[in-house]
Design a protein around this motif. Structure first.
Motif, PDB file in Angstrom:
ATOM      1  N   ASP A 216       1.096  -1.067  -0.388  1.00  0.00           N
ATOM      2  CA  ASP A 216       0.004   0.319  -0.158  1.00  0.00           C
ATOM      3  C   ASP A 216       0.481   1.225  -0.056  1.00  0.00           C
ATOM      4  O   ASP A 216       0.330   1.948  -1.188  1.00  0.00           O
TER       5      ASP A 216
ATOM      6  N   VAL B  87       2.115   2.291  -3.520  1.00  0.00           N
ATOM      7  CA  VAL B  87       0.913   2.696  -4.647  1.00  0.00           C
ATOM      8  C   VAL B  87       0.907   4.230  -3.646  1.00  0.00           C
ATOM      9  O   VAL B  87      -0.062   4.693  -4.420  1.00  0.00           O
TER      10      VAL B  87
ATOM     11  N   GLY C 299      -0.085   4.937  -1.227  1.00  0.00           N
ATOM     12  CA  GLY C 299      -1.189   4.824   0.484  1.00  0.00           C
ATOM     13  C   GLY C 299      -0.637   4.895   1.626  1.00  0.00           C
ATOM     14  O   GLY C 299       0.775   5.191   2.091  1.00  0.00           O
TER      15      GLY C 299
ATOM     16  N   TRP D 271      -4.536   1.162   8.767  1.00  0.00           N
ATOM     17  CA  TRP D 271      -4.567   1.517   7.658  1.00  0.00           C
ATOM     18  C   TRP D 271      -6.535   2.069   7.495  1.00  0.00           C
ATOM     19  O   TRP D 271      -7.396   1.963   5.888  1.00  0.00           O
TER      20      TRP D 271
ATOM     21  N   GLU E  59      -8.592   2.614   4.969  1.00  0.00           N
ATOM     22  CA  GLU E  59      -8.592   4.293   3.613  1.00  0.00           C
ATOM     23  C   GLU E  59      -6.843   3.289   3.044  1.00  0.00           C
ATOM     24  O   GLU E  59      -6.371   4.257   3.029  1.00  0.00           O
ATOM     25  N   MET E  60      -6.530   2.456   2.819  1.00  0.00           N
ATOM     26  CA  MET E  60      -5.593   2.287   1.318  1.00  0.00           C
ATOM     27  C   MET E  60      -5.897   2.310   0.373  1.00  0.00           C
ATOM     28  O   MET E  60      -6.705   2.406  -0.185  1.00  0.00           O
ATOM     29  N   LYS E  61      -5.326   2.099  -0.893  1.00  0.00           N
ATOM     30  CA  LYS E  61      -5.508   1.803  -2.003  1.00  0.00           C
ATOM     31  C   LYS E  61      -5.976   1.069  -2.360  1.00  0.00           C
ATOM     32  O   LYS E  61      -5.164  -0.366  -2.491  1.00  0.00           O
TER      33      LYS E  61
END
Length: 492
Positions: A377, A380, A382, A403, A420-422
């Protein structure tokens, strides 16, 4: 105020119209084959419910007795090949019963259609209207095209096709013109029709403010949903039957509904006249355009409220959202991993363990896998797992937990964390604790709203890991609670 009978109250439109009528002060009676099907709708206790079959005259007579207005909102399109014959019998029974009972008017929702040869579905709609008009009871036939709202068959077909497919081989009819109407506007006309005093039958087209092609509808939906616009490729060789099989394959809409629905898309469906404005003025704030109707159906304002997706929202306020009586395939795609475990520990002990999840204590299963996902994460862009927790033991609403974000917290009973991660979608991890004799039951849900085809592929790729991680998590959480019970920790 009027005494009103509503047929099709378990259907998409009927289930949303009933509370509108109640709000206006009318009394409402509904007929359904199974009263149990209305058990969970918000207005169940505010109406009179009759059990019976509408194609039987006795049931229709009981429905129409001592009422002023009858709404005919049934359509058996998903009931198999004989849907036209079934609807004809229902219309004949209602027409006869309404005439015998001295009903003031019948309000019928039909389909927007051109002149000439029609699909079996639209032809059936026209025939039903003619039968009702022949009853000698003044009948208002409102002719609508695509109704846009979460749960309507037309909208769900657009939603699921666009969500799943980045490119669509489509029949030539995707270039046909259509004038969709928001469900809130359709309900506006239907609800106000109860107040009319008709001296003769009328047929009126209803539609939204704009005309689009089907291809444009899918692209505008993608834009509102935050997806890449699909490439729509019209193919002259894709027959209606083949197109229906394609819809059935890539969407949850059943074949029995997909075939007549797709057959009806062969025609332009646009409003030819606005005679309805002479009877019922448009909504005060104007008719809803397609893009706004889609946004209301997707409920962007409450996209982070998990309950609004699978529990019935109050239809007096948001008729575009799902109801408990909607079909299983209605609404956005929800993917879940659900686990449950019983324990001899008290609910307080179990919740104290749940409330301490994350941070230094981790997630009670495959810690290395969680750390690896956190690193991915971060790579990328996050937040990863580095945020930790504000407190090691207790949480507050809005706290960050690695996260996650604490979205809902009911001490001793419920914790819901929003990711709230990607990722290609939205995710939640939810724990609920309930008493079970001298012990407790821990229910655990991982919830995912996929975004497009990538979201579905993401969930599918992680499914083998979820099977291990979430199974171990619920087992070890309850085991930890039992350990605390034995040592006297976490008990009150």
């Amino acid at each position: 105020m009027a005494h009103i009978a509503v047929t099709g109250a378990t259907g998409y439109i009927g289930g949303r119209l009933v509370p509108q009528l109640l709000k206006a002060g009318h009394t409402v009676r509904v007929l359904t084959r199974r009263a149990e099907s209305l058990r969970d709708v918000p207005w169940r206790d505010d109406v009179e419910v009759l059990e019976g079959s509408l194609d039987e005259l006795e049931s229709a007579q009981a429905l129409c007795q001592d009422v002023h207005v009858v709404y005919f909102l049934v359509h058996s399109m998903s009931g198999g090949r004989d849907f036209a014959a079934t609807d004809k019998r229902c219309a004949e029974a209602v027409g006869q019963a309404a005439a015998e009972s001295g009903v003031r008017s019948i309000v019928y929702l039909s389909g927007l259609h051109p002149e000439g040869q029609l699909s079996p579905h639209l032809q059936s709609r026209v025939e039903v209207g003619e039968i009702l008009e022949a009853s000698a009871v003044p009948t208002l036939t409102l002719q609508a095209g695509l109704v846009i709202g979460s749960g309507s068959a037309s909208f769900e077909m657009i939603r699921h096709l666009t969500d799943v497919l980045p490119a669509m081989p489509s029949p030539q009819w995707v270039l046909n013109r259509v004038q969709p109407i928001a469900v809130r506007d359709a309900l506006h006309y239907l609800a106000h029709a109860a107040e009319l005093r008709l001296s003769e039958s009328r047929r009126c087209d209803i539609g939204g403010p704009n005309v689009h092609t089907y291809a444009q509808l899918m692209k505008l939906y993608a834009r509102s949903a935050g997806l890449r616009e699909p490439a729509v490729i019209p193919l002259p060789v894709l027959t209606p039957w083949l197109a229906a099989q394609w819809v059935n394959l890539v969407t949850p809409i059943p074949r029995s509904l997909a075939i007549p629905l797709v057959q009806s898309l062969q025609h332009d469906c646009v409003v030819k006249e606005r005679g309805i404005d002479e009877l019922i003025p448009p909504p005060e704030d104007g008719l809803t355009d397609y893009e706004t109707a889609v946004e209301l159906a997707l409920d962007k304002m409450s996209a982070d409220r998990v309950e609004t997706t699978w529990a019935g929202a109050h239809p007096l306020e948001v008729p575009s959202e799902p109801l408990p009586s909607d079909p299983d395939w209605a609404g956005r795609t929800v993917l879940m991993d659900q686990r449950e475990a019983s324990t001899t520990a008290s609910p307080e002990a179990v919740f104290s363990v749940v409330e301490g999840i994350g941070g230094e204590k981790g997630y009670f299963s495959l810690s290395k896998a969680w750390r690896l996902r956190g690193v991915a994460d971060k790579l990328v862009g996050g937040v990863g797992l580095g945020r930790g927790r504000r407190s090691k033991e207790v949480l507050q609403l809005g706290d960050a937990v690695d996260w996650w974000r604490v979205e809902s917290l009911e001490p001793g009973r419920l914790l819901r964390l929003r990711a709230e991660m990607k990722m290609p979608g939205q995710a939640w991890l939810e724990f609920s604790v309930s008493p079970d004799g001298d012990g407790a039951v821990l229910a655990q849900r991982a919830i995912f709203f996929p975004s497009g085809l990538g979201g579905r592929a993401y969930w599918l790729a992680l499914a083998p890991f979820h099977a291990v991680i979430f199974r171990k998590m619920v087992a070890r959480l309850t085991a930890e609670a039992e350990s605390r019970r034995r040592t006297g920790q976490g008990e009150t």
